[in-house]
Motif scaffolding. Sequence first.
Motif, PDB file in Angstrom:
ATOM      1  N   MET A   1       0.839  -1.197   0.000  1.00 55.00           N
ATOM      2  CA  MET A   1       0.000   0.000   0.000  1.00 55.00           C
ATOM      3  C   MET A   1       0.876   1.250   0.000  1.00 55.00           C
ATOM      4  O   MET A   1       1.867   1.316   0.737  1.00 55.00           O
ATOM      5  N   SER A   2       0.524   2.217  -0.821  1.00 53.08           N
ATOM      6  CA  SER A   2       1.305   3.443  -0.927  1.00 53.08           C
ATOM      7  C   SER A   2       1.231   4.269   0.348  1.00 53.08           C
ATOM      8  O   SER A   2       0.180   4.346   0.997  1.00 53.08           O
ATOM      9  N   LYS A   3       2.345   4.885   0.698  1.00 53.83           N
ATOM     10  CA  LYS A   3       2.309   5.885   1.750  1.00 53.83           C
ATOM     11  C   LYS A   3       1.710   7.167   1.194  1.00 53.83           C
ATOM     12  O   LYS A   3       1.600   7.340  -0.021  1.00 53.83           O
ATOM     13  N   LYS A   4       1.376   8.092   2.104  1.00 55.82           N
ATOM     14  CA  LYS A   4       0.584   9.252   1.710  1.00 55.82           C
ATOM     15  C   LYS A   4       1.216  10.532   2.240  1.00 55.82           C
ATOM     16  O   LYS A   4       1.591  10.605   3.398  1.00 55.82           O
ATOM     17  N   VAL A   5       1.275  11.556   1.359  1.00 55.08           N
ATOM     18  CA  VAL A   5       1.868  12.833   1.728  1.00 55.08           C
ATOM     19  C   VAL A   5       0.936  13.969   1.334  1.00 55.08           C
ATOM     20  O   VAL A   5       0.321  13.948   0.270  1.00 55.08           O
ATOM     21  N   PHE A   6       0.837  14.958   2.203  1.00 50.36           N
ATOM     22  CA  PHE A   6       0.117  16.192   1.914  1.00 50.36           C
ATOM     23  C   PHE A   6       1.131  17.323   1.901  1.00 50.36           C
ATOM     24  O   PHE A   6       1.909  17.479   2.847  1.00 50.36           O
ATOM     25  N   ILE A   7       1.120  18.103   0.810  1.00 47.33           N
ATOM     26  CA  ILE A   7       2.074  19.190   0.613  1.00 47.33           C
ATOM     27  C   ILE A   7       1.301  20.494   0.438  1.00 47.33           C
ATOM     28  O   ILE A   7       0.454  20.598  -0.459  1.00 47.33           O
ATOM     29  N   THR A   8       1.584  21.495   1.257  1.00 47.92           N
ATOM     30  CA  THR A   8       0.965  22.802   1.033  1.00 47.92           C
ATOM     31  C   THR A   8       1.834  23.589   0.058  1.00 47.92           C
ATOM     32  O   THR A   8       3.055  23.561   0.132  1.00 47.92           O
ATOM     33  N   GLY A   9       1.178  24.274  -0.879  1.00 42.21           N
ATOM     34  CA  GLY A   9       1.924  25.005  -1.902  1.00 42.21           C
ATOM     35  C   GLY A   9       2.683  24.072  -2.813  1.00 42.21           C
ATOM     36  O   GLY A   9       3.877  24.227  -3.042  1.00 42.21           O
ATOM     37  N   GLY A  10       1.976  23.107  -3.385  1.00 42.37           N
ATOM     38  CA  GLY A  10       2.649  22.045  -4.134  1.00 42.37           C
ATOM     39  C   GLY A  10       2.645  22.165  -5.635  1.00 42.37           C
ATOM     40  O   GLY A  10       3.234  21.329  -6.312  1.00 42.37           O
ATOM     41  N   SER A  11       2.023  23.176  -6.195  1.00 38.07           N
ATOM     42  CA  SER A  11       1.810  23.184  -7.641  1.00 38.07           C
ATOM     43  C   SER A  11       2.975  23.733  -8.447  1.00 38.07           C
ATOM     44  O   SER A  11       3.038  23.536  -9.655  1.00 38.07           O
ATOM     45  N   ARG A  12       3.910  24.431  -7.795  1.00 38.81           N
ATOM     46  CA  ARG A  12       5.013  25.048  -8.537  1.00 38.81           C
ATOM     47  C   ARG A  12       6.272  25.079  -7.678  1.00 38.81           C
ATOM     48  O   ARG A  12       6.215  24.875  -6.469  1.00 38.81           O
ATOM     49  N   GLY A  13       7.394  25.330  -8.324  1.00 35.06           N
ATOM     50  CA  GLY A  13       8.644  25.543  -7.612  1.00 35.06           C
ATOM     51  C   GLY A  13       9.051  24.381  -6.726  1.00 35.06           C
ATOM     52  O   GLY A  13       8.994  23.216  -7.117  1.00 35.06           O
ATOM     53  N   ILE A  14       9.478  24.701  -5.514  1.00 31.10           N
ATOM     54  CA  ILE A  14       9.964  23.691  -4.577  1.00 31.10           C
ATOM     55  C   ILE A  14       8.884  22.669  -4.259  1.00 31.10           C
ATOM     56  O   ILE A  14       9.138  21.463  -4.214  1.00 31.10           O
ATOM     57  N   GLY A  15       7.659  23.127  -4.046  1.00 33.64           N
ATOM     58  CA  GLY A  15       6.569  22.205  -3.725  1.00 33.64           C
ATOM     59  C   GLY A  15       6.326  21.192  -4.819  1.00 33.64           C
ATOM     60  O   GLY A  15       6.100  20.001  -4.559  1.00 33.64           O
ATOM     61  N   ARG A  16       6.374  21.652  -6.052  1.00 31.35           N
ATOM     62  CA  ARG A  16       6.187  20.759  -7.195  1.00 31.35           C
ATOM     63  C   ARG A  16       7.315  19.735  -7.267  1.00 31.35           C
ATOM     64  O   ARG A  16       7.075  18.554  -7.530  1.00 31.35           O
ATOM     65  N   GLY A  17       8.531  20.199  -7.042  1.00 29.35           N
ATOM     66  CA  GLY A  17       9.665  19.275  -7.044  1.00 29.35           C
ATOM     67  C   GLY A  17       9.520  18.187  -5.995  1.00 29.35           C
ATOM     68  O   GLY A  17       9.819  17.016  -6.246  1.00 29.35           O
ATOM     69  N   ILE A  18       9.033  18.576  -4.812  1.00 33.00           N
ATOM     70  CA  ILE A  18       8.822  17.603  -3.740  1.00 33.00           C
ATOM     71  C   ILE A  18       7.724  16.618  -4.124  1.00 33.00           C
ATOM     72  O   ILE A  18       7.854  15.400  -3.921  1.00 33.00           O
ATOM     73  N   ALA A  19       6.629  17.123  -4.679  1.00 30.26           N
ATOM     74  CA  ALA A  19       5.503  16.262  -5.059  1.00 30.26           C
ATOM     75  C   ALA A  19       5.936  15.200  -6.063  1.00 30.26           C
ATOM     76  O   ALA A  19       5.610  14.010  -5.919  1.00 30.26           O
ATOM     77  N   LEU A  20       6.682  15.605  -7.080  1.00 29.39           N
ATOM     78  CA  LEU A  20       7.120  14.648  -8.094  1.00 29.39           C
ATOM     79  C   LEU A  20       8.129  13.659  -7.522  1.00 29.39           C
ATOM     80  O   LEU A  20       8.086  12.461  -7.824  1.00 29.39           O
ATOM     81  N   ARG A  21       9.039  14.136  -6.706  1.00 32.51           N
ATOM     82  CA  ARG A  21      10.060  13.257  -6.118  1.00 32.51           C
ATOM     83  C   ARG A  21       9.401  12.171  -5.267  1.00 32.51           C
ATOM     84  O   ARG A  21       9.767  10.989  -5.346  1.00 32.51           O
ATOM     85  N   LEU A  22       8.407  12.568  -4.464  1.00 34.41           N
ATOM     86  CA  LEU A  22       7.773  11.588  -3.576  1.00 34.41           C
ATOM     87  C   LEU A  22       6.817  10.677  -4.337  1.00 34.41           C
ATOM     88  O   LEU A  22       6.660   9.499  -3.976  1.00 34.41           O
ATOM     89  N   ALA A  23       6.192  11.189  -5.388  1.00 38.97           N
ATOM     90  CA  ALA A  23       5.363  10.316  -6.229  1.00 38.97           C
ATOM     91  C   ALA A  23       6.223   9.234  -6.879  1.00 38.97           C
ATOM     92  O   ALA A  23       5.831   8.062  -6.932  1.00 38.97           O
ATOM     93  N   LYS A  24       7.417   9.613  -7.349  1.00 36.89           N
ATOM     94  CA  LYS A  24       8.331   8.627  -7.930  1.00 36.89           C
ATOM     95  C   LYS A  24       8.784   7.612  -6.887  1.00 36.89           C
ATOM     96  O   LYS A  24       9.122   6.470  -7.232  1.00 36.89           O
TER      97      LYS A  24
END
Length: 257
Positions: A1-24
């Motif tokens: 089962m996948s782990k789950k992360v919530f990121i505030t301000g995730g659509s651009r810049g640093i937040g986006r980088g974090i979202a993609l890194r953790l999705a991978k």
Amino acid sequence: MSKKVFITGGSRGIGRGIALRLAKAGYDVAFTYHLEQNEAETLKTEILNLGQNCFYYQASLQDASIPEQITKKAIEDLGGIDVLVCNAGKTKFTSIRTIDLETIDFVYGLNYRSYVMSTKIAANYMIENQIPGRIIHISSTRGIRAYRDDAIYGSLKAALNRLIQSLAIELAEYNITINSIAPGATSTRGNYSLEELQSGHISSLIPLKRKGKPDDVAGLVEFLISDDASYITGETIKVDGGLILYGPNERPNGGQF
């Protein structure tokens, strides 16, 4: 089962980088955005294409009631939470001669209060469900080194660095860690080519001679939420290429960032 992360301000810049890194890395992702829905939709598509679930929400996190509400909604949609990354923020440079209450309230609400209230909701869920969670606050080297016209934003970033120390003590008994990451000058647009990162006056002031990119921060997030970092808590870690190591007389041509 996948782990789950919530990121505030995730659509651009640093937040986006974090979202993609953790999705991978196999995480289902929920994130907020402020205005640009097209950026949020594009990111969601990328995460879905990586085989992970994704949810996004428009949120004005500077408003007092929103952080708690949206964090609860994200946990509900994800079906739980293992990691919280508080990243939403906006720099506003202000002189004490012209500062106004509206600016102070905005910067405080977005850059500090939203972190506290989202952390409250996530931490309570982790404790109640006996989850050895990870919480990351994205701060700034401006919370460590002072700059002109940066009294409000910089002091609130400094407050975040102090906040996580007390929270680390409180949450340790529940096996929850909380740490702060302090980026320096980071490029949040473009293709992040080496040529782009090395261009401009700011790059010349950095010992490593380039601006940071979102994945520089995202890589540290991935480490801090891993089992390898389970004994690290209450720390503020700089990701700035050595930017604030220089004293004023050591900078090339005496320049200032």
